[in-house]
Design an enzyme around this catalytic site. Structure first.
Site, PDB file in Angstrom:
ATOM      1  N   ASP A  20       0.855  -1.187   0.000  1.00 13.60           N
ATOM      2  CA  ASP A  20       0.000   0.000   0.000  1.00 13.60           C
ATOM      3  C   ASP A  20       0.891   1.237   0.000  1.00 13.60           C
ATOM      4  O   ASP A  20       2.016   1.198   0.510  1.00 13.60           O
ATOM      5  CB  ASP A  20      -0.902   0.023   1.240  1.00 13.60           C
ATOM      6  CG  ASP A  20      -2.019  -1.004   1.180  1.00 13.60           C
ATOM      7  OD1 ASP A  20      -2.449  -1.371   0.072  1.00 13.60           O
ATOM      8  OD2 ASP A  20      -2.489  -1.425   2.251  1.00 13.60           O
ATOM      9  N   ASP A  76      -7.105  -1.177  -4.599  1.00 11.92           N
ATOM     10  CA  ASP A  76      -8.169  -0.683  -3.721  1.00 11.92           C
ATOM     11  C   ASP A  76      -8.969   0.416  -4.423  1.00 11.92           C
ATOM     12  O   ASP A  76     -10.190   0.480  -4.319  1.00 11.92           O
ATOM     13  CB  ASP A  76      -7.597  -0.137  -2.414  1.00 11.92           C
ATOM     14  CG  ASP A  76      -6.831  -1.174  -1.617  1.00 11.92           C
ATOM     15  OD1 ASP A  76      -7.149  -2.368  -1.720  1.00 11.92           O
ATOM     16  OD2 ASP A  76      -5.904  -0.768  -0.881  1.00 11.92           O
TER      17      ASP A  76
END
Length: 166
Positions: free
Chosen positions: A122, A141
């Site tokens: 991330d 995401d």
């Protein structure tokens, strides 16, 4: 016609996976773990982290069996079903089809990371003060979230069209 539709589905899913994986490789190659870089002031930030859990790190402290079931097996089954659904359901409008492809592509990309790396890379963070703040997320995401928003929008449009027609 069916071949053209299935090619569109495949290309859109592969595109979502590729953009996500390329962005993650770039971050891992160009950032030290935990390093923070401001993109637009302190509002749009990149910070390289590895997430062993799900959304916002939830479940990162689960036992290995539960992680396997909830973060790999279940998502893989759901993604498989959604792929089957969009291929079989020829009556889906173009907007819904695009939305489902974004959701599938993002989902596959994160499952792929969990299988190959045991964690998900991330790196994006948005902080608009008291108005809006995210956790650290990635392109996959973003694909899933965008797909969900498009699907919601498509459903609203569809209901309006049906109401107007009747």
């Amino acid at each position: 016609m069916i071949l053209k539709r299935n090619l569109f589905i495949t290309l859109l899913i592969v595109f979502n996976i590729a953009i996500d994986q390329i962005s993650k490789m770039w971050v891992r190659a160009n950032f030290e773990y935990g390093e923070i870089k401001n993109l637009i002031g302190d509002k749009f930030i990149m910070q390289y982290v590895e997430n062993k859990g799900a959304f916002l790190g939830m479940g990162s402290d689960m036992n290995a069996t539960l992680k396997l079931i909830l973060l790999l097996i279940l998502p893989t089954l759901v993604l498989g079903y959604v792929i089957y659904y969009i291929i079989k359901n020829k009556e889906l409008d173009r907007l819904s089809l695009i939305a489902f492809c974004c959701i599938i592509g993002g989902g596959i990309a994160n499952v792929f990371d969990r299988i190959t790396r045991g964690e998900v890379t991330d790196f994006f963070f948005i902080n608009l003060g008291g108005v809006f703040k995210t956790g650290i997320f990635n392109v996959a995401d973003l694909s899933v979230t965008t797909g969900m928003i498009i699907l919601l929008f498509s459903g609203i449009l569809s209901k309006k069209e049906k109401a107007t027609a009747s």
